[in-house]
Write a protein that holds these residues in place. Structure first.
Motif, PDB file in Angstrom:
ATOM      1  N   GLN A  99       0.487  -1.331  -0.295  1.00  0.00           N
ATOM      2  CA  GLN A  99      -0.044  -0.002  -0.250  1.00  0.00           C
ATOM      3  C   GLN A  99       0.379   1.255   0.182  1.00  0.00           C
ATOM      4  O   GLN A  99       0.623   2.355  -0.540  1.00  0.00           O
ATOM      5  N   ASP A 100       1.777   1.345   1.055  1.00  0.00           N
ATOM      6  CA  ASP A 100       2.582   2.818   1.008  1.00  0.00           C
ATOM      7  C   ASP A 100       3.181   2.745  -0.704  1.00  0.00           C
ATOM      8  O   ASP A 100       2.932   3.590  -1.634  1.00  0.00           O
ATOM      9  N   TRP A 101       3.544   1.740  -1.568  1.00  0.00           N
ATOM     10  CA  TRP A 101       4.005   2.165  -3.094  1.00  0.00           C
ATOM     11  C   TRP A 101       3.077   2.243  -4.039  1.00  0.00           C
ATOM     12  O   TRP A 101       3.274   3.490  -4.753  1.00  0.00           O
ATOM     13  N   MET A 102       1.622   1.913  -3.246  1.00  0.00           N
ATOM     14  CA  MET A 102       0.487   2.699  -4.194  1.00  0.00           C
ATOM     15  C   MET A 102       0.306   3.916  -3.890  1.00  0.00           C
ATOM     16  O   MET A 102       0.015   4.185  -5.229  1.00  0.00           O
ATOM     17  N   GLY A 103       1.058   4.504  -2.102  1.00  0.00           N
ATOM     18  CA  GLY A 103       0.244   5.446  -2.363  1.00  0.00           C
ATOM     19  C   GLY A 103       1.922   6.533  -3.464  1.00  0.00           C
ATOM     20  O   GLY A 103       1.131   7.272  -3.771  1.00  0.00           O
TER      21      GLY A 103
END
Length: 291
Positions: A99-103
Protein backbone atom coordinates in the motif's frame (compact mmCIF):
# COMPACT_ATOMS: atom_id res chain seq x y z
CA UNK A 1 4.19 -34.74 -5.80
CA UNK A 2 4.90 -31.36 -4.28
CA UNK A 3 5.91 -28.79 -6.90
CA UNK A 4 9.22 -27.01 -6.35
CA UNK A 5 10.49 -23.72 -7.69
CA UNK A 6 12.77 -20.79 -6.96
CA UNK A 7 12.52 -17.00 -7.05
CA UNK A 8 14.51 -14.60 -9.19
CA UNK A 9 14.47 -11.70 -6.75
CA UNK A 10 14.13 -8.23 -8.28
CA UNK A 11 17.05 -6.94 -6.24
CA UNK A 12 19.06 -8.51 -9.07
CA UNK A 13 19.48 -6.47 -12.27
CA UNK A 14 17.27 -7.72 -15.12
CA UNK A 15 20.26 -8.70 -17.24
CA UNK A 16 20.96 -11.52 -14.76
CA UNK A 17 17.61 -13.19 -15.53
CA UNK A 18 18.63 -15.02 -18.69
CA UNK A 19 21.23 -17.23 -17.03
CA UNK A 20 19.06 -17.91 -13.98
CA UNK A 21 16.11 -18.88 -16.21
CA UNK A 22 18.33 -21.16 -18.30
CA UNK A 23 19.60 -22.92 -15.18
CA UNK A 24 16.05 -23.34 -13.83
CA UNK A 25 15.04 -24.90 -17.14
CA UNK A 26 17.94 -27.34 -17.10
CA UNK A 27 18.06 -28.19 -13.40
CA UNK A 28 14.74 -29.98 -12.97
CA UNK A 29 12.78 -27.25 -11.19
CA UNK A 30 9.11 -27.04 -12.12
CA UNK A 31 8.81 -23.27 -11.72
CA UNK A 32 10.76 -20.00 -11.63
CA UNK A 33 8.93 -17.07 -10.06
CA UNK A 34 9.37 -13.33 -10.66
CA UNK A 35 8.11 -10.35 -8.66
CA UNK A 36 6.76 -7.00 -9.78
CA UNK A 37 8.14 -5.03 -6.85
CA UNK A 38 8.14 -1.24 -7.08
CA UNK A 39 10.32 0.11 -8.52
CA UNK A 40 12.28 -2.70 -10.06
CA UNK A 41 11.60 -5.05 -13.00
CA UNK A 42 8.20 -5.23 -14.64
CA UNK A 43 6.56 -8.61 -14.04
CA UNK A 44 5.12 -9.35 -17.47
CA UNK A 45 8.09 -8.09 -19.49
CA UNK A 46 10.47 -10.29 -17.51
CA UNK A 47 8.06 -13.24 -17.71
CA UNK A 48 7.88 -12.97 -21.50
CA UNK A 49 11.67 -12.89 -21.75
CA UNK A 50 12.11 -15.85 -19.38
CA UNK A 51 9.54 -17.89 -21.31
CA UNK A 52 11.30 -17.11 -24.59
CA UNK A 53 14.68 -18.16 -23.18
CA UNK A 54 13.41 -21.51 -21.84
CA UNK A 55 11.65 -24.62 -23.12
CA UNK A 56 10.18 -26.44 -20.13
CA UNK A 57 10.06 -24.55 -16.83
CA UNK A 58 6.89 -22.71 -15.85
CA UNK A 59 7.32 -18.98 -15.19
CA UNK A 60 5.24 -17.39 -12.44
CA UNK A 61 4.61 -13.72 -11.68
CA UNK A 62 3.70 -13.31 -8.05
CA UNK A 63 2.24 -10.81 -8.13
CA UNK A 64 0.81 -8.01 -10.29
CA UNK A 65 -0.52 -5.16 -8.08
CA UNK A 66 -4.05 -4.50 -9.32
CA UNK A 67 -4.08 -0.77 -8.43
CA UNK A 68 -1.37 -0.28 -11.07
CA UNK A 69 -3.13 -2.16 -13.88
CA UNK A 70 -6.34 -1.68 -15.80
CA UNK A 71 -7.95 -5.12 -15.91
CA UNK A 72 -8.30 -5.05 -19.71
CA UNK A 73 -4.55 -4.51 -20.09
CA UNK A 74 -3.86 -7.33 -17.63
CA UNK A 75 -6.13 -9.66 -19.59
CA UNK A 76 -4.52 -8.72 -22.91
CA UNK A 77 -1.01 -9.32 -21.55
CA UNK A 78 -1.86 -12.64 -19.89
CA UNK A 79 -3.73 -13.92 -22.93
CA UNK A 80 -0.78 -12.98 -25.15
CA UNK A 81 1.65 -14.91 -22.94
CA UNK A 82 -0.55 -18.00 -22.99
CA UNK A 83 -0.96 -17.94 -26.77
CA UNK A 84 2.76 -17.41 -27.42
CA UNK A 85 3.83 -19.97 -24.81
CA UNK A 86 1.09 -22.62 -24.60
CA UNK A 87 0.89 -25.55 -22.24
CA UNK A 88 0.27 -23.56 -19.08
CA UNK A 89 3.86 -22.33 -18.80
CA UNK A 90 2.83 -18.82 -17.72
CA UNK A 91 1.41 -18.44 -14.19
CA UNK A 92 0.02 -15.08 -13.11
CA UNK A 93 -1.03 -13.90 -9.67
CA UNK A 94 -2.64 -10.59 -8.77
CA UNK A 95 -2.98 -8.84 -5.44
CA UNK A 96 -3.33 -5.65 -3.46
CA UNK A 97 0.28 -4.58 -3.83
CA UNK A 98 2.24 -2.87 -1.05
CA UNK A 99 0.00 0.00 0.00
CA UNK A 100 2.85 2.46 0.64
CA UNK A 101 4.11 1.85 -2.90
CA UNK A 102 0.62 2.28 -4.30
CA UNK A 103 0.44 5.61 -2.48
CA UNK A 104 3.76 6.72 -3.97
CA UNK A 105 2.37 6.44 -7.49
CA UNK A 106 -1.07 7.84 -6.74
CA UNK A 107 -2.83 4.48 -7.12
CA UNK A 108 -3.85 3.70 -3.55
CA UNK A 109 -7.58 3.02 -3.25
CA UNK A 110 -9.99 3.33 -0.35
CA UNK A 111 -11.05 -0.34 -0.49
CA UNK A 112 -8.31 -2.68 -1.74
CA UNK A 113 -10.55 -5.70 -1.10
CA UNK A 114 -13.33 -4.34 -3.34
CA UNK A 115 -10.83 -3.57 -6.09
CA UNK A 116 -9.31 -7.05 -5.92
CA UNK A 117 -12.74 -8.68 -6.00
CA UNK A 118 -13.81 -6.67 -9.05
CA UNK A 119 -10.48 -7.22 -10.80
CA UNK A 120 -10.51 -10.98 -10.25
CA UNK A 121 -14.07 -11.35 -11.51
CA UNK A 122 -13.43 -9.31 -14.65
CA UNK A 123 -10.00 -10.80 -15.39
CA UNK A 124 -11.19 -14.40 -15.15
CA UNK A 125 -14.24 -13.63 -17.31
CA UNK A 126 -12.20 -11.88 -20.00
CA UNK A 127 -9.73 -14.76 -20.12
CA UNK A 128 -12.67 -17.16 -20.59
CA UNK A 129 -13.61 -15.19 -23.70
CA UNK A 130 -16.62 -13.40 -22.26
CA UNK A 131 -17.78 -9.96 -23.42
CA UNK A 132 -18.19 -7.66 -20.42
CA UNK A 133 -19.95 -4.48 -19.48
CA UNK A 134 -19.13 -3.68 -15.87
CA UNK A 135 -19.88 -0.60 -13.78
CA UNK A 136 -18.17 -1.38 -10.49
CA UNK A 137 -16.69 0.85 -7.87
CA UNK A 138 -13.28 0.58 -9.52
CA UNK A 139 -13.56 -1.69 -12.56
CA UNK A 140 -15.50 -0.16 -15.45
CA UNK A 141 -15.76 -1.86 -18.83
CA UNK A 142 -18.05 -1.06 -21.76
CA UNK A 143 -18.60 -3.98 -24.16
CA UNK A 144 -15.05 -5.34 -23.78
CA UNK A 145 -13.83 -8.73 -25.02
CA UNK A 146 -10.47 -10.11 -26.06
CA UNK A 147 -9.90 -10.61 -29.77
CA UNK A 148 -7.15 -13.13 -28.99
CA UNK A 149 -8.48 -15.09 -26.04
CA UNK A 150 -6.35 -17.95 -24.63
CA UNK A 151 -6.93 -21.28 -26.33
CA UNK A 152 -7.03 -23.13 -22.98
CA UNK A 153 -8.28 -22.30 -19.50
CA UNK A 154 -6.04 -19.85 -17.63
CA UNK A 155 -5.96 -20.11 -13.81
CA UNK A 156 -5.66 -16.76 -12.03
CA UNK A 157 -4.00 -16.79 -8.60
CA UNK A 158 -4.33 -14.19 -5.87
CA UNK A 159 -1.77 -13.11 -3.32
CA UNK A 160 -3.35 -13.10 0.12
CA UNK A 161 -2.41 -12.66 3.77
CA UNK A 162 -5.29 -11.42 5.91
CA UNK A 163 -8.43 -13.45 6.64
CA UNK A 164 -10.74 -11.44 4.38
CA UNK A 165 -8.38 -11.63 1.42
CA UNK A 166 -7.80 -15.35 1.96
CA UNK A 167 -11.55 -15.97 1.93
CA UNK A 168 -11.86 -13.81 -1.18
CA UNK A 169 -9.12 -15.81 -2.87
CA UNK A 170 -10.99 -19.03 -2.18
CA UNK A 171 -14.17 -17.51 -3.50
CA UNK A 172 -12.92 -15.64 -6.57
CA UNK A 173 -9.44 -16.92 -7.58
CA UNK A 174 -8.13 -20.25 -8.88
CA UNK A 175 -5.22 -20.42 -6.47
CA UNK A 176 -3.51 -18.53 -3.66
CA UNK A 177 0.04 -17.26 -3.20
CA UNK A 178 1.32 -17.08 0.40
CA UNK A 179 4.39 -15.00 1.20
CA UNK A 180 7.54 -16.21 2.96
CA UNK A 181 6.25 -15.05 6.32
CA UNK A 182 3.90 -18.05 6.35
CA UNK A 183 4.83 -20.93 8.66
CA UNK A 184 3.37 -24.43 8.33
CA UNK A 185 0.77 -23.50 10.93
CA UNK A 186 0.02 -20.38 8.89
CA UNK A 187 -0.52 -22.54 5.81
CA UNK A 188 -3.06 -24.67 7.70
CA UNK A 189 -4.95 -21.58 8.83
CA UNK A 190 -4.82 -20.10 5.33
CA UNK A 191 -6.19 -23.33 3.83
CA UNK A 192 -9.09 -23.21 6.28
CA UNK A 193 -9.96 -19.61 5.34
CA UNK A 194 -9.58 -20.33 1.62
CA UNK A 195 -11.92 -23.30 1.98
CA UNK A 196 -14.46 -21.12 3.76
CA UNK A 197 -14.47 -18.80 0.76
CA UNK A 198 -14.74 -21.71 -1.65
CA UNK A 199 -17.68 -23.15 0.27
CA UNK A 200 -19.50 -19.81 0.31
CA UNK A 201 -19.14 -19.61 -3.48
CA UNK A 202 -20.08 -23.25 -4.04
CA UNK A 203 -16.74 -23.98 -5.67
CA UNK A 204 -15.47 -27.55 -5.97
CA UNK A 205 -12.74 -27.05 -8.60
CA UNK A 206 -9.05 -27.42 -7.65
CA UNK A 207 -7.40 -24.55 -5.80
CA UNK A 208 -3.59 -24.49 -5.78
CA UNK A 209 -1.71 -23.03 -2.82
CA UNK A 210 1.77 -21.69 -3.58
CA UNK A 211 4.03 -20.82 -0.63
CA UNK A 212 7.36 -19.02 -0.65
CA UNK A 213 10.00 -20.48 1.67
CA UNK A 214 12.85 -18.17 2.71
CA UNK A 215 15.93 -20.32 2.14
CA UNK A 216 19.67 -19.95 2.71
CA UNK A 217 22.45 -22.42 2.08
CA UNK A 218 26.21 -22.31 2.33
CA UNK A 219 28.63 -21.57 5.19
CA UNK A 220 26.92 -18.35 6.32
CA UNK A 221 23.36 -19.54 5.71
CA UNK A 222 22.06 -19.22 9.27
CA UNK A 223 23.46 -15.70 9.65
CA UNK A 224 21.92 -14.47 6.38
CA UNK A 225 18.56 -16.07 7.14
CA UNK A 226 18.45 -14.54 10.63
CA UNK A 227 19.38 -11.10 9.31
CA UNK A 228 16.60 -11.15 6.74
CA UNK A 229 13.99 -12.32 9.24
CA UNK A 230 15.02 -9.53 11.60
CA UNK A 231 14.91 -6.95 8.81
CA UNK A 232 11.41 -8.08 7.86
CA UNK A 233 10.21 -8.11 11.47
CA UNK A 234 9.60 -11.86 11.31
CA UNK A 235 12.26 -13.12 13.70
CA UNK A 236 9.68 -13.89 16.40
CA UNK A 237 7.59 -16.18 14.14
CA UNK A 238 8.39 -19.83 14.95
CA UNK A 239 9.36 -22.38 12.28
CA UNK A 240 9.92 -19.77 9.58
CA UNK A 241 12.53 -20.13 6.85
CA UNK A 242 15.29 -22.70 6.57
CA UNK A 243 19.09 -22.59 6.55
CA UNK A 244 21.21 -25.59 5.71
CA UNK A 245 21.95 -28.26 3.17
CA UNK A 246 19.61 -29.92 0.68
CA UNK A 247 18.30 -32.36 3.28
CA UNK A 248 17.33 -29.59 5.68
CA UNK A 249 15.63 -27.61 2.91
CA UNK A 250 13.73 -30.67 1.66
CA UNK A 251 12.40 -31.33 5.17
CA UNK A 252 11.19 -27.73 5.44
CA UNK A 253 9.48 -28.06 2.05
CA UNK A 254 7.82 -31.27 3.21
CA UNK A 255 6.49 -29.58 6.37
CA UNK A 256 4.80 -26.93 4.24
CA UNK A 257 3.42 -29.58 1.90
CA UNK A 258 1.97 -31.55 4.81
CA UNK A 259 0.33 -28.33 6.02
CA UNK A 260 -1.44 -27.84 2.68
CA UNK A 261 1.00 -26.31 0.20
CA UNK A 262 0.81 -27.69 -3.34
CA UNK A 263 3.91 -25.87 -4.55
CA UNK A 264 6.82 -24.48 -2.53
CA UNK A 265 9.01 -21.76 -4.04
CA UNK A 266 12.46 -21.37 -2.50
CA UNK A 267 13.12 -17.68 -1.90
CA UNK A 268 16.80 -16.79 -1.50
CA UNK A 269 17.80 -14.04 0.87
CA UNK A 270 18.16 -10.60 -0.65
CA UNK A 271 21.93 -10.83 -0.25
CA UNK A 272 22.28 -14.32 -1.78
CA UNK A 273 25.88 -14.28 -3.11
CA UNK A 274 25.31 -16.79 -5.93
CA UNK A 275 21.80 -16.66 -7.45
CA UNK A 276 22.74 -19.01 -10.26
CA UNK A 277 24.21 -21.49 -7.78
CA UNK A 278 21.07 -21.21 -5.65
CA UNK A 279 18.86 -22.27 -8.57
CA UNK A 280 21.23 -25.13 -9.39
CA UNK A 281 21.17 -26.22 -5.73
CA UNK A 282 17.35 -26.18 -5.69
CA UNK A 283 16.98 -28.17 -8.89
CA UNK A 284 19.85 -30.60 -8.68
CA UNK A 285 20.06 -31.24 -4.91
CA UNK A 286 16.73 -30.39 -3.27
CA UNK A 287 14.32 -31.50 -6.00
CA UNK A 288 15.25 -35.19 -5.73
CA UNK A 289 14.68 -35.20 -1.95
CA UNK A 290 11.17 -33.74 -2.04
CA UNK A 291 8.43 -36.36 -2.07
Amino acid sequence: MTGLGAVFRPQLPPERLREVARLADESGLEELWLWEDCFREGGLSTAAAALAWTERVRIGVGLLPVPLRNVAITAMEVATLHRMFPGGRAIVGVGHGVQDWMGQVGARVESPLTLLREHLAALRALLRGERLTVDGRYVKLDDVALDWRPEAAVPVLAGATGPRTLRLSGEAADGTILHAGTSPDGVRKARQLIDEGRESAGRTDPHEVVVYLLTATGPDAATRLRAELVAEGLDSVPDLGVAGDAGAVAKAVQRLAEAGADTVILQPTGDEPDPEGFVRFAGEEVRGLVA
